[in-house]
Design a protein around this motif. Structure first.
Motif, PDB file in Angstrom:
ATOM      1  N   ALA A 136      59.181  38.590  70.298  1.00 63.20           N
ATOM      2  CA  ALA A 136      59.570  38.786  68.969  1.00 63.20           C
ATOM      3  C   ALA A 136      59.270  38.778  67.532  1.00 63.20           C
ATOM      4  N   ALA A 137      59.121  38.606  66.498  1.00 67.85           N
ATOM      5  CA  ALA A 137      58.710  39.390  65.553  1.00 67.85           C
ATOM      6  C   ALA A 137      58.314  37.819  64.448  1.00 67.85           C
ATOM      7  N   MET A 138      58.117  37.435  64.083  1.00 67.39           N
ATOM      8  CA  MET A 138      58.268  36.461  62.994  1.00 67.39           C
ATOM      9  C   MET A 138      57.179  36.333  62.063  1.00 67.39           C
ATOM     10  N   THR A 139      57.417  35.934  60.172  1.00 65.68           N
ATOM     11  CA  THR A 139      56.537  35.522  59.632  1.00 65.68           C
ATOM     12  C   THR A 139      56.851  35.000  59.041  1.00 65.68           C
ATOM     13  N   ALA A 140      55.682  33.842  58.266  1.00 62.73           N
ATOM     14  CA  ALA A 140      56.348  32.576  57.794  1.00 62.73           C
ATOM     15  C   ALA A 140      55.499  32.806  56.261  1.00 62.73           C
ATOM     16  N   PHE A 141      56.306  31.675  55.482  1.00 63.20           N
ATOM     17  CA  PHE A 141      56.418  31.870  53.861  1.00 63.20           C
ATOM     18  C   PHE A 141      55.957  30.668  53.740  1.00 63.20           C
ATOM     19  N   ARG A 142      55.143  30.345  52.384  1.00 65.05           N
ATOM     20  CA  ARG A 142      54.942  29.518  51.520  1.00 65.05           C
ATOM     21  C   ARG A 142      56.144  29.207  50.642  1.00 65.05           C
ATOM     22  N   PRO A 143      58.061  28.639  50.751  1.00 61.23           N
ATOM     23  CA  PRO A 143      58.715  29.218  49.637  1.00 61.23           C
ATOM     24  C   PRO A 143      58.346  28.122  48.449  1.00 61.23           C
ATOM     25  N   ALA A 144      57.635  27.166  48.355  1.00 57.38           N
ATOM     26  CA  ALA A 144      57.408  26.468  47.067  1.00 57.38           C
ATOM     27  C   ALA A 144      56.841  27.680  45.828  1.00 57.38           C
ATOM     28  N   LYS A 145      56.150  28.645  46.360  1.00 53.13           N
ATOM     29  CA  LYS A 145      55.685  30.275  46.017  1.00 53.13           C
ATOM     30  C   LYS A 145      57.031  30.545  44.804  1.00 53.13           C
ATOM     31  N   GLY A 146      58.075  30.147  45.542  1.00 52.90           N
ATOM     32  CA  GLY A 146      59.265  31.050  44.597  1.00 52.90           C
ATOM     33  C   GLY A 146      59.363  32.705  44.961  1.00 52.90           C
ATOM     34  N   ILE A 147      58.988  33.098  46.496  1.00 55.66           N
ATOM     35  CA  ILE A 147      58.890  34.761  46.436  1.00 55.66           C
ATOM     36  C   ILE A 147      59.674  33.659  47.487  1.00 55.66           C
ATOM     37  N   ARG A 148      60.430  35.017  47.486  1.00 58.78           N
ATOM     38  CA  ARG A 148      62.077  35.208  49.080  1.00 58.78           C
ATOM     39  C   ARG A 148      61.391  36.298  49.825  1.00 58.78           C
ATOM     40  N   TRP A 149      60.429  36.285  51.191  1.00 59.18           N
ATOM     41  CA  TRP A 149      60.194  37.150  51.778  1.00 59.18           C
ATOM     42  C   TRP A 149      61.447  37.315  52.035  1.00 59.18           C
ATOM     43  N   PHE A 150      61.738  39.129  52.974  1.00 61.55           N
ATOM     44  CA  PHE A 150      62.790  39.116  53.840  1.00 61.55           C
ATOM     45  C   PHE A 150      62.092  40.468  54.728  1.00 61.55           C
ATOM     46  N   TYR A 151      62.958  40.209  56.228  1.00 59.93           N
ATOM     47  CA  TYR A 151      62.950  41.787  56.709  1.00 59.93           C
ATOM     48  C   TYR A 151      64.011  42.453  56.438  1.00 59.93           C
TER      49      TYR A 151
END
Length: 528
Positions: free
Chosen positions: A493-508
């Motif tokens: 399982a490949a997972m990434t966590a990010f901080r949404p408060a920064k306002g950047i929406r990451w994606f695979y």
């Protein structure tokens, strides 16, 4: 290394002692984005010196742009080329370049740079891209270039248009040895970020936003990578804004307000086999190995259940061209022993096989390479050793750090080796690289002993009819599963966590970045 004249005050910005940058209001600009990973050193971010796995490519991709790129849906969208067309009669792609594109030294990017890049990389090959199918590139105007193919080539957009970094002619033309080329000009690209600093000891990278980027100034002023052995702590403390995580960290991080992404099955753990040596050169021996392996135990004990068993046809089950009918090898110790007996091996009183007075013993190289190119915890070597010995094969296990293991696998200096790679959800051209020796990839099985498989691999590259290409790729998966030049084990399982408060929406990116990199760091996430 690679100080590149960066002011000391700027270098200090990569120190983990600094507090986290404040989030941007309303999803606007942010001062910096910090990305943590457990490896740190992925090589200098230029085309000739980056770490050869996907994590090295991603760090290079912030600096060097390609003609086209993949968006959040996995579709090709304009990058340096704002439009493109294919003329089947002439076997030619014509790209209309974005006239706003400039190099980081403020010189304009033109069609001459694209034509030069293709010619230069034919003379000095870039390992990620084969230009064998390209006949020539002709400049058709200041911002128009036509690439003529020597033969039909179905993966052109994925491999060349969407993966090949374009180089500035005015810098690279006099460079005779690109691997030794260093200094600030070696990192002048046309991408959204200027490279400023890399410290391989500390595992830190620093990039600055390119204010004159043709697609608009990136939303983060600085992009920082740093090494972290504990992404949970780095994310929880605010030191990191994004990190690849172990799947069992997902829920604790969600409870802290972080967003967790899960990729499709795009990276595979694999048992490499040196089929050039006896007894691995015998197909029934390789099949005995496959039946001896218990993938479910590997997943339960080595991945704490966060993985799924891999098929033997190489492509991901999430790939649109996946063939579910490819042969499978369920865990069957009795079948494994029967296959060994059929090859003339006999068990001793302890159940271990021997033949011609010699004990059946193999060497197993184990490394802990992960989807992000880092080194994670690993129990696979010990588990596989136990499983093989349970069917009567003595195992001499040797644990190596990932870079050393890669060197031995690339040179085929091993008997069995635990490795892993992405590229199984991108263009099926990746099958050729994962199977044939000519590709030279660390992930290649170096297998060309099946004339039918060789013919089909060549044919699928030249097949421009999508339906006919599907049929070819399906048969390739069946054949490679029958031949078993390597044994896919599981998809973690490949997972990434990010901080949404920064306002950047990451994606695979579906199908992976470029030709299939399964890392959630698409540069489009930081564009306005």
């Amino acid at each position: 290394m690679s100080n590149l004249g960066v002011p000391l005050l700027l270098l200090a910005a990569v120190s983990l002692a600094l507090p986290a940058a404040a989030p941007a209001a309303g999803g606007g600009r942010v001062a910096e984005i910090r990305i943590a990973d457990d490896r740190g050193d992925h090589g200098p971010p230029n085309p000739f010196r980056h770490y050869p796995r996907g994590s090295g490519y991603v760090r290079m991709s912030w600096v060097f742009d390609t003609l086209v790129w993949k968006d959040e849906g996995g579709q090709f969208v304009p990058a340096l080329a704002r439009s493109w067309s294919y003329d089947g009669a002439k076997r030619a792609y014509t790209f209309q370049l974005d006239p706003r594109a400039r190099w980081h030294d403020d010189r304009p990017l033109t069609a001459e740079d694209v034509a030069f890049t293709l010619a230069y990389l034919r003379e000095h090959p870039y390992p990620w891209v084969s230009l064998d199918a390209v006949d020539r590139a002709e400049v058709a105007g200041p911002h128009a270039v036509t690439v003529y193919l020597a033969r039909p080539y179905a993966p052109f957009l994925a491999e060349i248009g969407g993966t090949l970094p374009i180089l500035p002619r005015h810098i690279w033309a006099p460079v005779e040895n690109p691997q030794a080329f260093d200094g600030p000009s070696a990192f002048v690209g046309s991408g959204p970020y200027r490279f400023r600093h890399f410290d391989p000891t500390q595992g830190t990278y620093l990039y600055e936003a390119f204010a004159d980027y043709y697609q608009g100034r990136p939303r983060a002023d600085r992009l920082i990578y740093f090494r972290s052995t504990n992404p949970l702590v780095s994310l929880s403390s605010g030191q990191a804004d994004l990190a690849q995580i172990q799947a069992d960290l997902a829920e604790p991080l969600r409870r802290q307000g972080l967003t967790v992404l899960e990729d499709e099955r795009s990276w595979v753990r694999k048992l490499m086999i040196n089929h050039t040596r006896a007894p691995f050169d015998q197909r029934d021996f390789r099949r005995a190995l496959a039946h001896a392996l218990d993938r479910e135990e590997l997943i339960a004990k080595g991945q704490r259940g966060f993985a799924s068993p891999a098929g033997c046809g190489l492509l991901s089950p999430d790939h649109p061209l996946y063939n579910p009918a490819a042969p499978a090898y369920p865990h069957d110790p009795a079948r494994a022993r029967a296959l060994l007996a059929g090859l003339g091996y006999r068990p001793d009183d302890q159940g271990f096989f021997h033949k011609d007075g010699r004990s059946l013993q193999v060497e197993l190289l184990a490394s802990s390479i992960t989807v992000s190119g880092g080194a994670g915890s690993d129990r696979d070597g010990a588990i596989l050793k136990k499983q093989l010995e349970a069917v009567g094969i003595r195992v001499r296990a040797l644990a190596l750090e990932p870079t050393t293991a890669d060197q031995r696998v690339r040179s085929f200096d091993f008997e069995l080796a635990i490795s892993g790679h992405g590229g199984i959800s991108g263009d099926p051209r990746g099958l050729n690289e994962l199977i044939l020796p000519a590709a030279g990839s660390v992930n290649s099985s170096h297998y060309d002993r099946s004339p039918e498989l060789n013919q089909l691999l060549a044919a699928q590259l030249a097949e421009m009819d999508p339906a006919k290409r599907v049929a070819l790729v399906h048969r390739i998966q069946e054949l490679v599963a029958e031949e078993l030049p390597a044994i896919p084990l599981y998809y973690p399982a490949a997972m990434t966590a990010f901080r949404p408060a920064k306002g950047i929406r990451w994606f695979y990116t579906p199908g992976g970045l470029a030709r299939g990199v399964p890392i959630a760091q698409n540069k489009l996430a930081l564009l306005p």
